[in-house]
Design a protein around this motif. Structure first.
Motif, PDB file in Angstrom:
ATOM      1  N   ARG A  23       0.829  -1.204   0.000  1.00 13.67           N
ATOM      2  CA  ARG A  23       0.000   0.000   0.000  1.00 13.67           C
ATOM      3  C   ARG A  23       0.867   1.258   0.000  1.00 13.67           C
ATOM      4  NH1 ARG A  23      -4.060   1.093  -2.327  1.00 13.67           N
ATOM      5  NH2 ARG A  23      -4.887  -0.890  -1.665  1.00 13.67           N
ATOM      6  N   THR A  24       2.021   1.203   0.615  1.00 12.18           N
ATOM      7  CA  THR A  24       2.932   2.350   0.611  1.00 12.18           C
ATOM      8  C   THR A  24       3.445   2.621  -0.800  1.00 12.18           C
ATOM      9  OG1 THR A  24       3.631   1.858   2.868  1.00 12.18           O
ATOM     10  CG2 THR A  24       5.067   3.264   1.577  1.00 12.18           C
ATOM     11  N   ILE A  25       3.747   1.575  -1.522  1.00 13.05           N
ATOM     12  CA  ILE A  25       4.290   1.741  -2.883  1.00 13.05           C
ATOM     13  C   ILE A  25       3.197   2.145  -3.865  1.00 13.05           C
ATOM     14  CG2 ILE A  25       5.369   0.498  -4.802  1.00 13.05           C
ATOM     15  CD1 ILE A  25       6.820  -1.176  -2.637  1.00 13.05           C
ATOM     16  N   VAL A  26       2.037   1.487  -3.813  1.00 16.58           N
ATOM     17  CA  VAL A  26       0.987   1.687  -4.806  1.00 16.58           C
ATOM     18  C   VAL A  26       0.165   2.942  -4.532  1.00 16.58           C
ATOM     19  CG1 VAL A  26      -1.117   0.668  -5.759  1.00 16.58           C
ATOM     20  CG2 VAL A  26       0.878  -0.751  -5.360  1.00 16.58           C
ATOM     21  N   GLY A  27      -0.107   3.229  -3.300  1.00 12.91           N
ATOM     22  CA  GLY A  27      -0.894   4.423  -2.989  1.00 12.91           C
ATOM     23  C   GLY A  27      -2.356   4.090  -2.784  1.00 12.91           C
ATOM     24  N   PRO A  28      -3.278   4.682  -3.430  1.00 14.02           N
ATOM     25  CA  PRO A  28      -3.257   5.607  -4.553  1.00 14.02           C
ATOM     26  C   PRO A  28      -3.065   7.072  -4.156  1.00 14.02           C
ATOM     27  CG  PRO A  28      -5.524   5.033  -4.083  1.00 14.02           C
ATOM     28  CD  PRO A  28      -4.652   4.248  -3.141  1.00 14.02           C
ATOM     29  N   THR A  29      -3.332   7.412  -2.891  1.00 12.00           N
ATOM     30  CA  THR A  29      -3.171   8.806  -2.486  1.00 12.00           C
ATOM     31  C   THR A  29      -2.102   8.911  -1.406  1.00 12.00           C
ATOM     32  OG1 THR A  29      -4.859   8.656  -0.756  1.00 12.00           O
ATOM     33  CG2 THR A  29      -5.620   9.268  -2.955  1.00 12.00           C
ATOM     34  N   THR A  30      -1.655  10.129  -1.180  1.00  8.18           N
ATOM     35  CA  THR A  30      -0.629  10.352  -0.167  1.00  8.18           C
ATOM     36  C   THR A  30      -1.108  10.020   1.242  1.00  8.18           C
ATOM     37  OG1 THR A  30       0.370  12.032  -1.571  1.00  8.18           O
ATOM     38  CG2 THR A  30       0.998  12.037   0.740  1.00  8.18           C
ATOM     39  N   PRO A  31      -2.350  10.375   1.624  1.00  7.08           N
ATOM     40  CA  PRO A  31      -2.793   9.956   2.963  1.00  7.08           C
ATOM     41  C   PRO A  31      -2.801   8.432   3.134  1.00  7.08           C
ATOM     42  CG  PRO A  31      -4.186  11.712   2.179  1.00  7.08           C
ATOM     43  CD  PRO A  31      -3.293  11.328   1.039  1.00  7.08           C
ATOM     44  N   ASP A  32      -3.117   7.698   2.068  1.00 10.39           N
ATOM     45  CA  ASP A  32      -3.043   6.234   2.147  1.00 10.39           C
ATOM     46  C   ASP A  32      -1.617   5.780   2.423  1.00 10.39           C
ATOM     47  OD1 ASP A  32      -5.730   5.810   1.642  1.00 10.39           O
ATOM     48  OD2 ASP A  32      -5.437   5.727  -0.530  1.00 10.39           O
ATOM     49  N   ARG A  33      -0.669   6.425   1.802  1.00 13.93           N
ATOM     50  CA  ARG A  33       0.740   6.070   2.009  1.00 13.93           C
ATOM     51  C   ARG A  33       1.194   6.386   3.428  1.00 13.93           C
ATOM     52  NH1 ARG A  33       1.394   7.950  -3.742  1.00 13.93           N
ATOM     53  NH2 ARG A  33       1.909   6.028  -4.864  1.00 13.93           N
ATOM     54  N   VAL A  34       0.745   7.514   3.966  1.00 15.92           N
ATOM     55  CA  VAL A  34       1.118   7.894   5.333  1.00 15.92           C
ATOM     56  C   VAL A  34       0.566   6.881   6.328  1.00 15.92           C
ATOM     57  CG1 VAL A  34       0.823   9.638   7.139  1.00 15.92           C
ATOM     58  CG2 VAL A  34       1.339  10.342   4.798  1.00 15.92           C
ATOM     59  N   ILE A  35      -0.687   6.493   6.148  1.00 14.41           N
ATOM     60  CA  ILE A  35      -1.292   5.505   7.042  1.00 14.41           C
ATOM     61  C   ILE A  35      -0.577   4.169   6.917  1.00 14.41           C
ATOM     62  CG2 ILE A  35      -3.398   4.174   7.473  1.00 14.41           C
ATOM     63  CD1 ILE A  35      -4.935   6.748   6.729  1.00 14.41           C
ATOM     64  N   ALA A  36      -0.205   3.785   5.698  1.00 11.30           N
ATOM     65  CA  ALA A  36       0.501   2.516   5.499  1.00 11.30           C
ATOM     66  C   ALA A  36       1.879   2.537   6.154  1.00 11.30           C
ATOM     67  CB  ALA A  36       0.626   2.224   4.008  1.00 11.30           C
ATOM     68  N   ILE A  37       2.569   3.656   6.057  1.00  8.98           N
ATOM     69  CA  ILE A  37       3.880   3.769   6.710  1.00  8.98           C
ATOM     70  C   ILE A  37       3.732   3.654   8.223  1.00  8.98           C
ATOM     71  CG2 ILE A  37       5.767   5.379   7.214  1.00  8.98           C
ATOM     72  CD1 ILE A  37       5.482   6.368   4.309  1.00  8.98           C
ATOM     73  N   ASN A  38       2.702   4.301   8.773  1.00  7.11           N
ATOM     74  CA  ASN A  38       2.454   4.209  10.206  1.00  7.11           C
ATOM     75  C   ASN A  38       2.093   2.770  10.598  1.00  7.11           C
ATOM     76  OD1 ASN A  38       2.077   4.897  12.836  1.00  7.11           O
ATOM     77  ND2 ASN A  38       0.243   6.109  12.504  1.00  7.11           N
ATOM     78  N   PHE A  39       1.319   2.095   9.769  1.00  5.15           N
ATOM     79  CA  PHE A  39       0.933   0.707  10.012  1.00  5.15           C
ATOM     80  C   PHE A  39       2.158  -0.206  10.045  1.00  5.15           C
ATOM     81  CE2 PHE A  39      -0.158  -3.359   7.928  1.00  5.15           C
ATOM     82  CZ  PHE A  39      -0.993  -3.897   8.895  1.00  5.15           C
ATOM     83  N   VAL A  40       3.027  -0.053   9.063  1.00  2.62           N
ATOM     84  CA  VAL A  40       4.243  -0.874   9.014  1.00  2.62           C
ATOM     85  C   VAL A  40       5.140  -0.571  10.217  1.00  2.62           C
ATOM     86  CG1 VAL A  40       6.345  -1.332   7.709  1.00  2.62           C
ATOM     87  CG2 VAL A  40       4.172  -1.175   6.514  1.00  2.62           C
ATOM     88  N   GLY A  41       5.279   0.692  10.549  1.00  2.00           N
ATOM     89  CA  GLY A  41       6.092   1.061  11.710  1.00  2.00           C
ATOM     90  C   GLY A  41       5.552   0.484  13.008  1.00  2.00           C
ATOM     91  N   SER A  42       4.237   0.506  13.165  1.00  2.00           N
ATOM     92  CA  SER A  42       3.633  -0.078  14.364  1.00  2.00           C
ATOM     93  C   SER A  42       3.860  -1.584  14.414  1.00  2.00           C
ATOM     94  CB  SER A  42       2.132   0.218  14.393  1.00  2.00           C
ATOM     95  OG  SER A  42       1.915   1.606  14.467  1.00  2.00           O
ATOM     96  N   ASN A  43       3.766  -2.242  13.267  1.00  3.22           N
ATOM     97  CA  ASN A  43       4.022  -3.679  13.229  1.00  3.22           C
ATOM     98  C   ASN A  43       5.479  -3.999  13.544  1.00  3.22           C
ATOM     99  OD1 ASN A  43       1.434  -4.526  12.788  1.00  3.22           O
ATOM    100  ND2 ASN A  43       1.648  -4.708  10.579  1.00  3.22           N
ATOM    101  N   VAL A  44       6.392  -3.147  13.130  1.00  2.00           N
ATOM    102  CA  VAL A  44       7.805  -3.361  13.463  1.00  2.00           C
ATOM    103  C   VAL A  44       8.012  -3.279  14.976  1.00  2.00           C
ATOM    104  CG1 VAL A  44      10.113  -2.341  13.256  1.00  2.00           C
ATOM    105  CG2 VAL A  44       8.706  -2.636  11.225  1.00  2.00           C
ATOM    106  N   VAL A  45       7.336  -2.341  15.626  1.00  7.39           N
ATOM    107  CA  VAL A  45       7.431  -2.225  17.080  1.00  7.39           C
ATOM    108  C   VAL A  45       6.916  -3.503  17.744  1.00  7.39           C
ATOM    109  CG1 VAL A  45       6.554  -0.978  19.098  1.00  7.39           C
ATOM    110  CG2 VAL A  45       7.305   0.276  17.078  1.00  7.39           C
ATOM    111  N   ILE A  46       5.801  -4.026  17.249  1.00  6.63           N
ATOM    112  CA  ILE A  46       5.242  -5.259  17.802  1.00  6.63           C
ATOM    113  C   ILE A  46       6.198  -6.425  17.598  1.00  6.63           C
ATOM    114  CG2 ILE A  46       3.368  -6.936  17.562  1.00  6.63           C
ATOM    115  CD1 ILE A  46       1.558  -4.522  16.869  1.00  6.63           C
TER     116      ILE A  46
END
Length: 89
Positions: A23-46
């Motif tokens: 989702r970070t790579i594909v998008g389609p919008t910038t807010p989608d990418r921001v949420i995906a980056i936050n999602f991946v970061g949260s999963n890394v913490v877990i």
């Protein structure tokens, strides 16, 4: 036995994070990418916390906490940049 369960859960979180990377790579919008980056970061913490519990290293939880704070700051700074640039509708 519990170590295998924790490492298995960490593996599941890593696999789920791949959806966020897509989702970070594909998008389609910038807010989608921001949420995906936050999602991946949260999963890394877990994942860091699960691995720390599995190997019995409580010091690694400090690393997870610092990474969580950095993830939060990254999300806020990207959002602020988008607002200032006029990318928010």
């Amino acid at each position: 036995m519990i170590e295998r369960v924790l490492l298995g859960a960490a593996t599941v979180f890593i696999l789920v994070s791949l959806v966020g990377v897509y989702r970070t790579i594909v998008g389609p919008t910038t807010p989608d990418r921001v949420i995906a980056i936050n999602f991946v970061g949260s999963n890394v913490v877990i994942v860091i916390a699960l691995i720390a519990a599995a190997i019995g290293e409580p010091g690694a939880l400090d690393i997870a906490l610092v990474y969580a704070l950095l993830n939060f700051l990254l999300s806020i700074s990207i959002s602020k940049f988008q607002v200032e640039r006029g990318g928010v509708l």
